[in-house]
Design a protein around this motif. Sequence first.
Motif, PDB file in Angstrom:
ATOM      1  N   MET A   2     -23.766 -64.105  14.024  1.00 28.41           N
ATOM      2  CA  MET A   2     -23.807 -64.600  15.382  1.00 28.41           C
ATOM      3  C   MET A   2     -23.678 -63.421  16.343  1.00 28.41           C
ATOM      4  N   SER A   3     -24.555 -63.352  17.301  1.00 29.11           N
ATOM      5  CA  SER A   3     -24.550 -62.238  18.234  1.00 29.11           C
ATOM      6  C   SER A   3     -23.519 -62.457  19.347  1.00 29.11           C
ATOM      7  N   LYS A   4     -23.070 -61.360  19.915  1.00 33.18           N
ATOM      8  CA  LYS A   4     -22.085 -61.406  20.978  1.00 33.18           C
ATOM      9  C   LYS A   4     -22.759 -61.849  22.271  1.00 33.18           C
ATOM     10  N   ILE A   5     -22.041 -62.631  23.046  1.00 33.83           N
ATOM     11  CA  ILE A   5     -22.557 -63.109  24.327  1.00 33.83           C
ATOM     12  C   ILE A   5     -22.350 -62.017  25.372  1.00 33.83           C
ATOM     13  N   VAL A   6     -23.419 -61.670  26.080  1.00 37.83           N
ATOM     14  CA  VAL A   6     -23.335 -60.681  27.156  1.00 37.83           C
ATOM     15  C   VAL A   6     -22.949 -61.423  28.427  1.00 37.83           C
ATOM     16  N   THR A   7     -21.914 -60.942  29.109  1.00 37.62           N
ATOM     17  CA  THR A   7     -21.386 -61.669  30.264  1.00 37.62           C
ATOM     18  C   THR A   7     -21.618 -60.918  31.566  1.00 37.62           C
ATOM     19  N   LEU A   8     -21.634 -61.685  32.648  1.00 30.39           N
ATOM     20  CA  LEU A   8     -21.618 -61.127  33.996  1.00 30.39           C
ATOM     21  C   LEU A   8     -20.157 -60.857  34.334  1.00 30.39           C
ATOM     22  N   LEU A  30     -31.248 -67.160  37.246  1.00 28.21           N
ATOM     23  CA  LEU A  30     -32.049 -66.160  37.943  1.00 28.21           C
ATOM     24  C   LEU A  30     -32.662 -65.225  36.909  1.00 28.21           C
ATOM     25  N   PRO A  31     -33.986 -65.015  36.944  1.00 22.38           N
ATOM     26  CA  PRO A  31     -34.594 -64.085  35.990  1.00 22.38           C
ATOM     27  C   PRO A  31     -34.064 -62.662  36.195  1.00 22.38           C
ATOM     28  N   ASN A  32     -33.836 -61.952  35.098  1.00 23.05           N
ATOM     29  CA  ASN A  32     -33.464 -60.534  35.177  1.00 23.05           C
ATOM     30  C   ASN A  32     -34.537 -59.720  34.484  1.00 23.05           C
ATOM     31  N   LYS A  33     -34.413 -58.422  34.524  1.00 27.92           N
ATOM     32  CA  LYS A  33     -35.462 -57.570  33.967  1.00 27.92           C
ATOM     33  C   LYS A  33     -35.146 -57.086  32.561  1.00 27.92           C
ATOM     34  N   SER A  34     -34.083 -57.589  31.979  1.00 25.63           N
ATOM     35  CA  SER A  34     -33.727 -57.173  30.624  1.00 25.63           C
ATOM     36  C   SER A  34     -34.183 -58.235  29.621  1.00 25.63           C
ATOM     37  N   ILE A  62     -32.578 -70.927  24.282  1.00 28.91           N
ATOM     38  CA  ILE A  62     -32.763 -70.552  25.682  1.00 28.91           C
ATOM     39  C   ILE A  62     -33.719 -69.365  25.746  1.00 28.91           C
ATOM     40  N   LYS A  63     -34.692 -69.440  26.644  1.00 31.10           N
ATOM     41  CA  LYS A  63     -35.644 -68.342  26.807  1.00 31.10           C
ATOM     42  C   LYS A  63     -34.912 -67.082  27.248  1.00 31.10           C
ATOM     43  N   ASN A  64     -35.416 -65.922  26.851  1.00 34.40           N
ATOM     44  CA  ASN A  64     -34.762 -64.648  27.146  1.00 34.40           C
ATOM     45  C   ASN A  64     -35.113 -64.135  28.529  1.00 34.40           C
ATOM     46  N   GLY A  65     -34.218 -63.310  29.083  1.00 32.01           N
ATOM     47  CA  GLY A  65     -34.472 -62.644  30.355  1.00 32.01           C
ATOM     48  C   GLY A  65     -33.904 -63.356  31.558  1.00 32.01           C
ATOM     49  N   TYR A  66     -32.751 -64.008  31.413  1.00 31.27           N
ATOM     50  CA  TYR A  66     -32.157 -64.739  32.525  1.00 31.27           C
ATOM     51  C   TYR A  66     -30.682 -64.389  32.695  1.00 31.27           C
ATOM     52  N   ASP A  67     -30.257 -64.348  33.965  1.00 34.71           N
ATOM     53  CA  ASP A  67     -28.840 -64.340  34.296  1.00 34.71           C
ATOM     54  C   ASP A  67     -28.470 -65.778  34.596  1.00 34.71           C
ATOM     55  N   MET A  68     -27.374 -66.230  34.038  1.00 30.91           N
ATOM     56  CA  MET A  68     -27.006 -67.634  34.151  1.00 30.91           C
ATOM     57  C   MET A  68     -25.533 -67.737  34.515  1.00 30.91           C
ATOM     58  N   VAL A  69     -25.238 -68.547  35.527  1.00 31.94           N
ATOM     59  CA  VAL A  69     -23.854 -68.848  35.882  1.00 31.94           C
ATOM     60  C   VAL A  69     -23.655 -70.341  35.713  1.00 31.94           C
ATOM     61  N   ILE A  70     -22.626 -70.700  34.955  1.00 34.91           N
ATOM     62  CA  ILE A  70     -22.289 -72.096  34.737  1.00 34.91           C
ATOM     63  C   ILE A  70     -20.966 -72.347  35.436  1.00 34.91           C
ATOM     64  N   ALA A  71     -20.988 -73.206  36.430  1.00 33.30           N
ATOM     65  CA  ALA A  71     -19.796 -73.501  37.224  1.00 33.30           C
ATOM     66  C   ALA A  71     -19.319 -74.910  36.915  1.00 33.30           C
ATOM     67  N   ALA A  72     -18.042 -75.027  36.603  1.00 38.91           N
ATOM     68  CA  ALA A  72     -17.455 -76.341  36.346  1.00 38.91           C
ATOM     69  C   ALA A  72     -17.233 -77.046  37.674  1.00 38.91           C
ATOM     70  N   ARG A  73     -17.443 -78.351  37.675  1.00 39.53           N
ATOM     71  CA  ARG A  73     -17.211 -79.144  38.881  1.00 39.53           C
ATOM     72  C   ARG A  73     -15.714 -79.337  39.070  1.00 39.53           C
ATOM     73  N   GLY A  74     -15.287 -79.650  40.285  1.00 41.81           N
ATOM     74  CA  GLY A  74     -13.878 -79.610  40.666  1.00 41.81           C
ATOM     75  C   GLY A  74     -13.029 -80.820  40.391  1.00 41.81           C
TER      76      GLY A  74
END
Length: 121
Positions: free
Chosen positions: A1-7, A33-37, A74-86
């Motif tokens: 299993m590969s490591k998750i790259v985080t923002l 948001l698409p990224n260039k990596s 999931i397709k490659n090349g994206y920055d993704m932020v997952i926000a939990a609702r309040g």
Amino acid sequence: MSKIVTLKKNYEFSRVFNKGSFYVGRHITVYVLPNKSPANRIGISVSKKAGKAVVRNKKKRLIRESYRHYQQYIKNGYDMVIAARGDETVPKYGSLLKEFKYLLKKLQVFDQEKYHCLKEL
């Protein structure tokens, strides 16, 4: 299993929030948001309105695990932020998985063909 790259930096989160597209679900909101990596990067955001530290950490763990579950589809090349609702309730893992998959499909980053090919094996 590969490591998750985080923002990690605030400006990375801000860029995805401001310039990315998003869909709102019952328990989570997904910004993309698409990224260039060639790799995906993920950030998880849980507000203090979501409850005390124990509840927030449980939500983060559930979100991280649901991402890990669908990571290969999931397709490659994206920055993704997952926000939990309040709200202070912690969703069930199954309902969170279902909602996450639905939101990924809406944002057109879920690879249906790969999902169906690997499910048939």
